[in-house]
Design a protein around this motif. Structure first.
Motif, PDB file in Angstrom:
ATOM      1  N   TYR A   1     -17.508 -82.843 -35.117  1.00 47.45           N
ATOM      2  CA  TYR A   1     -17.745 -81.907 -36.221  1.00 47.45           C
ATOM      3  C   TYR A   1     -16.624 -80.895 -36.333  1.00 47.45           C
ATOM      4  O   TYR A   1     -15.768 -80.788 -35.446  1.00 47.45           O
ATOM      5  CB  TYR A   1     -19.096 -81.196 -36.029  1.00 47.45           C
TER       6      TYR A   1
ATOM      7  N   LYS B   1     -14.027 -82.257 -30.126  1.00 48.26           N
ATOM      8  CA  LYS B   1     -15.087 -81.411 -30.693  1.00 48.26           C
ATOM      9  C   LYS B   1     -16.312 -82.258 -31.052  1.00 48.26           C
ATOM     10  O   LYS B   1     -16.530 -82.586 -32.222  1.00 48.26           O
ATOM     11  CB  LYS B   1     -14.541 -80.650 -31.908  1.00 48.26           C
TER      12      LYS B   1
ATOM     13  N   GLN C   1     -23.641 -75.632 -24.131  1.00 46.69           N
ATOM     14  CA  GLN C   1     -23.263 -74.386 -24.806  1.00 46.69           C
ATOM     15  C   GLN C   1     -24.484 -73.654 -25.362  1.00 46.69           C
ATOM     16  O   GLN C   1     -24.589 -72.441 -25.295  1.00 46.69           O
ATOM     17  CB  GLN C   1     -22.299 -74.649 -25.980  1.00 46.69           C
TER      18      GLN C   1
ATOM     19  N   SER D   1     -19.091 -69.819 -25.112  1.00 50.07           N
ATOM     20  CA  SER D   1     -19.979 -70.938 -25.468  1.00 50.07           C
ATOM     21  C   SER D   1     -19.543 -71.560 -26.785  1.00 50.07           C
ATOM     22  O   SER D   1     -19.769 -72.752 -27.006  1.00 50.07           O
ATOM     23  CB  SER D   1     -21.432 -70.471 -25.537  1.00 50.07           C
ATOM     24  N   SER D   2     -18.919 -70.772 -27.670  1.00 50.78           N
ATOM     25  CA  SER D   2     -18.392 -71.350 -28.916  1.00 50.78           C
ATOM     26  C   SER D   2     -17.155 -70.562 -29.370  1.00 50.78           C
ATOM     27  O   SER D   2     -17.021 -70.237 -30.544  1.00 50.78           O
ATOM     28  CB  SER D   2     -19.459 -71.360 -30.002  1.00 50.78           C
ATOM     29  N   SER D   3     -16.299 -70.274 -28.405  1.00 52.69           N
ATOM     30  CA  SER D   3     -15.109 -69.475 -28.721  1.00 52.69           C
ATOM     31  C   SER D   3     -14.069 -69.635 -27.612  1.00 52.69           C
ATOM     32  O   SER D   3     -14.404 -70.074 -26.518  1.00 52.69           O
ATOM     33  CB  SER D   3     -15.495 -67.998 -28.829  1.00 52.69           C
ATOM     34  N   ASN D   4     -12.834 -69.267 -27.909  1.00 50.79           N
ATOM     35  CA  ASN D   4     -11.790 -69.219 -26.870  1.00 50.79           C
ATOM     36  C   ASN D   4     -11.682 -67.804 -26.336  1.00 50.79           C
ATOM     37  O   ASN D   4     -12.015 -66.841 -27.027  1.00 50.79           O
ATOM     38  CB  ASN D   4     -10.451 -69.675 -27.446  1.00 50.79           C
TER      39      ASN D   4
ATOM     40  N   THR E   1      -8.462 -70.884 -34.338  1.00 52.54           N
ATOM     41  CA  THR E   1      -8.246 -69.428 -34.362  1.00 52.54           C
ATOM     42  C   THR E   1      -7.365 -69.035 -33.182  1.00 52.54           C
ATOM     43  O   THR E   1      -6.492 -68.168 -33.317  1.00 52.54           O
ATOM     44  CB  THR E   1      -9.600 -68.686 -34.292  1.00 52.54           C
TER      45      THR E   1
ATOM     46  N   THR F   1     -12.174 -65.672 -29.622  1.00 51.41           N
ATOM     47  CA  THR F   1     -11.793 -66.069 -30.980  1.00 51.41           C
ATOM     48  C   THR F   1     -12.562 -67.324 -31.402  1.00 51.41           C
ATOM     49  O   THR F   1     -12.815 -68.202 -30.591  1.00 51.41           O
ATOM     50  CB  THR F   1     -10.281 -66.382 -31.098  1.00 51.41           C
TER      51      THR F   1
ATOM     52  N   ALA G   1     -13.564 -69.668 -35.395  1.00 53.53           N
ATOM     53  CA  ALA G   1     -13.360 -69.747 -36.848  1.00 53.53           C
ATOM     54  C   ALA G   1     -14.240 -68.759 -37.608  1.00 53.53           C
ATOM     55  O   ALA G   1     -13.802 -68.176 -38.596  1.00 53.53           O
ATOM     56  CB  ALA G   1     -13.633 -71.175 -37.325  1.00 53.53           C
TER      57      ALA G   1
HETATM   58  N1  PMP Z   1     -14.374 -73.330 -27.923  1.00 49.49           N
HETATM   59  C1  PMP Z   1     -15.580 -73.859 -28.229  1.00 49.49           C
HETATM   60  C2  PMP Z   1     -16.383 -74.491 -27.130  1.00 49.49           C
HETATM   61  C3  PMP Z   1     -16.076 -73.813 -29.533  1.00 49.49           C
HETATM   62  O1  PMP Z   1     -17.277 -74.342 -29.827  1.00 49.49           O
HETATM   63  C4  PMP Z   1     -15.311 -73.161 -30.540  1.00 49.49           C
HETATM   64  C5  PMP Z   1     -15.807 -73.040 -31.934  1.00 49.49           C
HETATM   65  N2  PMP Z   1     -16.054 -74.261 -32.519  1.00 49.49           N
HETATM   66  C6  PMP Z   1     -14.068 -72.629 -30.187  1.00 49.49           C
HETATM   67  C7  PMP Z   1     -13.627 -72.738 -28.869  1.00 49.49           C
HETATM   68  C8  PMP Z   1     -13.199 -71.940 -31.189  1.00 49.49           C
HETATM   69  O2  PMP Z   1     -12.573 -72.878 -32.015  1.00 49.49           O
HETATM   70  P1  PMP Z   1     -12.157 -72.499 -33.505  1.00 49.49           P
HETATM   71  O3  PMP Z   1     -11.282 -71.306 -33.421  1.00 49.49           O
HETATM   72  O4  PMP Z   1     -11.451 -73.700 -33.996  1.00 49.49           O
HETATM   73  O5  PMP Z   1     -13.453 -72.211 -34.219  1.00 49.49           O
END
Ligand code: PMP
Length: 278
Positions: free
Chosen positions: A27, A142, A149, A176-179, A202, A236, A238
């Motif tokens: 995704y 991804k 997460q 969990s959903s970011s860097n 990002t 960071t 998206a």
């Molecule tokens: N790491 C993980 C595990 C994520 O789920 C996300 C967001 N999808 C990110 C990093 C950040 O990625 P992006 O900046 O492309 O949203």
């Protein structure tokens, strides 16, 4: 869905879809600001990379997906939020071996409203805890295998904080959903790209913008001690953009307020995004 437009109520997929049965799917989430997609080309390139790594048939065209998303944004009158794209290996008899199946992929795209520019967390910062990284070892792809997460995020909220940071062998991977980024000895540091983390769009934009603005930035391993003692910490993503962290495992980061460097990076990031979209 699969090239046709449905209302939320009407859209449905087969119970035999491999995305449902095996999380055999990938995704992308792209931010929408003022009705425009942010960094869509980069998101599409990562989608193709994820599909290639899973040997998932794809002959998708960037422009086709772009036009579908533009239409959805318009039809749903979306000003600010996100566009979600998911591609699964499609419908097949349930079997661990997918080599036998010749199913067409399932493509689902939808929009969601979300506060991005005026997200209060960007102004007040968030609190996080560290937890073990229990995911599979190809986090650079991804996929929709997001249970670890989701558990980590829920655990954090149950503990009264906002999010979890995933740690492996004493080193931090990502949120969990970011860097993750820290500021240490005046230098911005983020874990280097590997199979352990997702190469965030990002993340790479922030690295590029920092370099352009002569801010020192390094990609290297960060241990938990460095995190705890960091001058500043931020995450960071998206749809979160640049999110300041003010507390880690119950300890204040710096003086517990959003640091100057993070503010500067937030400003630079926003300026560059607005410039791109104008
Ligand atoms: N790491 C993980 C595990 C994520 O789920 C996300 C967001 N999808 C990110 C990093 C950040 O990625 P992006 O900046 O492309 O949203």
């Amino acid at each position: 869905m699969n090239g046709k437009f449905f209302s939320k109520k009407e859209a449905s997929i087969s119970v035999f879809d491999r995305g449902f049965l095996f999380s055999d799917s990938v995704y992308e989430v792209t931010a929408v600001i003022g009705g425009s997609l942010v960094d869509w080309q980069e998101h599409f390139a990562r989608l193709i990379r994820s599909l290639d790594h899973l040997d998932l048939v794809n002959n998708f065209q960037e422009e086709d997906f772009y036009q579908i998303q533009k239409k959805l944004i318009k039809e749903n009158e979306l000003k600010e939020g996100l566009c979600y794209v998911q591609v699964t290996r499609g419908v097949a008899e349930r079997d661990f071996n997918f080599a036998k199946s010749s199913s067409l992929p399932t493509v689902v795209i939808f929009t969601q409203e979300k506060l991005i520019l005026s997200n209060p967390a960007c102004k007040v910062g968030i609190k996080i805890i560290t937890v073990p990284d229990n995911r599979w070892r190809r986090r650079d792809i991804k996929t929709t295998q997001l249970l670890a997460q989701s558990l980590a995020k829920t655990h954090a909220v149950k503990k009264g904080v906002d999010d979890s940071l995933l740690v492996q062998d004493g080193f931090i991977n990502e949120g969990s959903s970011s860097n993750a980024f820290i500021i240490k000895d005046e230098c911005i540091v983020t874990p280097c790209l590997s199979n352990d983390i997702l190469g965030g769009i990002t993340r790479s934009a922030v690295i590029k913008f920092c370099k352009k603005n002569n801010l020192e930035i390094k990609e290297q391993k960060i241990n938990v001690n460095d995190l705890i003692n960091a001058q500043e910490v931020f995450l960071t993503s998206a749809t979160g953009f640049v999110l300041p962290v003010i507390e880690v495992d119950g300890r204040r980061v710096g003086n517990g307020l959003i640091g100057d460097r993070v503010r500067e990076i937030q400003k630079i990031y926003l300026e560059q995004i607005k410039l791109k979209l104008s």
